[in-house]
Design a protein around this motif. Sequence first.
Motif, mmCIF file in Angstrom:
data_model
loop_
_atom_site.group_PDB
_atom_site.id
_atom_site.type_symbol
_atom_site.label_atom_id
_atom_site.label_comp_id
_atom_site.label_asym_id
_atom_site.label_seq_id
_atom_site.Cartn_x
_atom_site.Cartn_y
_atom_site.Cartn_z
ATOM 1 N N LEU A 22 -4.456 -6.361 4.436
ATOM 2 C CA LEU A 22 -3.502 -5.368 3.917
ATOM 3 C C LEU A 22 -4.196 -4.328 3.038
ATOM 4 O O LEU A 22 -3.979 -3.123 3.186
ATOM 5 C CB LEU A 22 -2.399 -6.090 3.133
ATOM 6 C CG LEU A 22 -1.395 -5.211 2.388
ATOM 7 C CD1 LEU A 22 -0.667 -4.269 3.341
ATOM 8 C CD2 LEU A 22 -0.381 -6.090 1.633
ATOM 9 N N GLU A 23 -5.052 -4.796 2.149
ATOM 10 C CA GLU A 23 -5.679 -3.858 1.204
ATOM 11 C C GLU A 23 -6.731 -2.978 1.883
ATOM 12 O O GLU A 23 -7.299 -2.096 1.239
ATOM 13 C CB GLU A 23 -6.260 -4.617 0.002
ATOM 14 C CG GLU A 23 -7.241 -5.723 0.337
ATOM 15 C CD GLU A 23 -6.563 -7.080 0.530
ATOM 16 O OE1 GLU A 23 -5.423 -7.134 1.039
ATOM 17 O OE2 GLU A 23 -7.193 -8.101 0.183
ATOM 18 N N GLU A 24 -6.992 -3.238 3.171
ATOM 19 C CA GLU A 24 -7.909 -2.378 3.930
ATOM 20 C C GLU A 24 -7.161 -1.335 4.760
ATOM 21 O O GLU A 24 -7.709 -0.790 5.723
ATOM 22 C CB GLU A 24 -8.779 -3.234 4.864
ATOM 23 C CG GLU A 24 -9.723 -4.170 4.127
ATOM 24 C CD GLU A 24 -10.431 -5.145 5.067
ATOM 25 O OE1 GLU A 24 -11.578 -5.515 4.748
ATOM 26 O OE2 GLU A 24 -9.846 -5.550 6.097
ATOM 27 N N MET B 33 0.862 -1.173 0.000
ATOM 28 C CA MET B 33 0.000 0.000 0.000
ATOM 29 C C MET B 33 0.901 1.226 0.000
ATOM 30 O O MET B 33 1.702 1.413 0.912
ATOM 31 C CB MET B 33 -0.916 -0.009 1.232
ATOM 32 C CG MET B 33 -1.916 -1.152 1.257
ATOM 33 S SD MET B 33 -3.126 -1.144 -0.107
ATOM 34 C CE MET B 33 -4.185 0.210 0.365
ATOM 35 N N ALA C 176 2.907 -3.976 3.534
ATOM 36 C CA ALA C 176 3.364 -4.690 2.347
ATOM 37 C C ALA C 176 3.585 -6.154 2.710
ATOM 38 O O ALA C 176 3.679 -6.493 3.888
ATOM 39 C CB ALA C 176 4.686 -4.086 1.841
ATOM 40 N N GLU C 177 3.689 -6.990 1.698
ATOM 41 C CA GLU C 177 3.936 -8.412 1.979
ATOM 42 C C GLU C 177 5.399 -8.671 2.328
ATOM 43 O O GLU C 177 5.713 -9.610 3.052
ATOM 44 C CB GLU C 177 3.531 -9.250 0.766
ATOM 45 C CG GLU C 177 2.036 -9.212 0.486
ATOM 46 C CD GLU C 177 1.699 -9.782 -0.884
ATOM 47 O OE1 GLU C 177 1.960 -9.091 -1.895
ATOM 48 O OE2 GLU C 177 1.183 -10.903 -0.939
ATOM 49 N N ARG D 119 -2.511 3.625 -2.035
ATOM 50 C CA ARG D 119 -2.850 2.956 -3.299
ATOM 51 C C ARG D 119 -2.292 1.541 -3.269
ATOM 52 O O ARG D 119 -1.126 1.333 -2.915
ATOM 53 C CB ARG D 119 -2.231 3.764 -4.441
ATOM 54 C CG ARG D 119 -2.283 3.129 -5.821
ATOM 55 C CD ARG D 119 -1.720 4.095 -6.875
ATOM 56 N NE ARG D 119 -0.317 4.457 -6.605
ATOM 57 C CZ ARG D 119 0.740 3.768 -7.045
ATOM 58 N NH1 ARG D 119 0.568 2.687 -7.773
ATOM 59 N NH2 ARG D 119 1.973 4.159 -6.766
ATOM 60 N N LEU D 120 -3.158 0.587 -3.628
ATOM 61 C CA LEU D 120 -2.715 -0.807 -3.720
ATOM 62 C C LEU D 120 -1.843 -0.944 -4.963
ATOM 63 O O LEU D 120 -2.260 -0.580 -6.057
ATOM 64 C CB LEU D 120 -3.927 -1.733 -3.812
ATOM 65 C CG LEU D 120 -3.668 -3.229 -3.829
ATOM 66 C CD1 LEU D 120 -3.028 -3.704 -2.527
ATOM 67 C CD2 LEU D 120 -4.973 -3.990 -4.073
ATOM 68 N N ASP E 35 1.518 -3.205 -7.068
ATOM 69 C CA ASP E 35 2.407 -4.363 -7.200
ATOM 70 C C ASP E 35 3.830 -3.850 -7.316
ATOM 71 O O ASP E 35 4.166 -3.205 -8.303
ATOM 72 C CB ASP E 35 2.053 -5.134 -8.483
ATOM 73 C CG ASP E 35 1.488 -6.497 -8.170
ATOM 74 O OD1 ASP E 35 1.971 -7.110 -7.193
ATOM 75 O OD2 ASP E 35 0.571 -6.934 -8.898
#
Length: 351
Positions: A325-327, A1, A141-142, A11-12, A14
């Motif tokens: 994560l995306e929340e 994010m 982040a992952e 912002r999500l 990659d």
Amino acid sequence: MVLDRPGSPLRLADLPVPEPGPGQLLIRVLACAVCRTDLHVVDGELPNPKSALVPGHQIVGTIAGVGPSAPLGTGPSAALGAGPSASSGAEPAASRWQAGDLVGVPWLASACGQCRYCRDDQENLCDRPRFTGYQVDGGFAELTLADHRFAVEIPRGGDPVHLSPLLCGGAIGYRAYSFAGDARRLGLYGFGAAAHILVQLARSQGREVYAFVRPGDEQAKRFALKLGARWAGDSSQAPPEPLDAAIIFAPVGSLVPAALAAVRKGGTVVCGGIHMSDIPPLPYSLLWGERVLRSVANLKRSDASQLIALAMAIPIRTEVRRFRLEEANEALLALRCGKLSGSAVLEVASS
Ligand SMILES: [Zn+2]
Ligand SMILES: [Zn+2]
């Protein structure tokens, strides 16, 4: 994010897998708790964040890779690693960390190792510090990177989600708590993430906690009493007995005179936030009587590792609300609205 610019939602995105450089750890993020400072970064109240920043600085994860050892003499000296879990700053990353180990990454990403504060075992006051999720990418982040000397070991069996709030709010709260000395009656202004950890620590040490909340916030009062506070009231109220010390977590300058009025002669008021609205003029009589007013800045590695050890031994149970994560934007909003009991935590992966 990713935070593209202060004031915009995250912002999500990659991103490429980060490559650990000399002395760095590659960390698979399991949990990252959300801190009020993340709001200050996102809102632009802290100047000059890294551009295209991954916020988040209360990370618990596992080691996924270790970079090559840093050449000796280029970073903080061995003496810098005075904390119990960072005994040797010059120790190569690969000998201290193994793939799969649990690791915590706190707010202090690194210190220079050369200024008078670093040399004096006050790395939290370093003249050239770098902070996680502000000047270097953090844990929303992952995968993330960390300087292995400033990462905190987490014992096997530690619960990533419940330990993550200790890595900034908890550890800075613990530092503020240590400045309160042996106070038996301790006031906490603002009953959020840090206070709900400290009330459990204070109770385990036989102290009485007086919780001051936003006027009319009955939910916060009930939460404080449930966790063992002796008294809970509005921040505009006087406590039923004079306090030995008080810690202010709410970023509200008008609480400073209120807290000084609530402590006895010789008592201490500690400001625990990184940001606070202006303190109104106060009559000298509030400071008179050898009352002490001080702030707490950042944290040392030893604050985080000592608190983690205490939290696992007592045990301290953090109250968390989990988000994916995306929340992350929703988690920030929940913190902003003050509707959380305890901490918001992004649960990025299961352990
Ligand atoms: Zn320094
Ligand atoms: Zn923080």
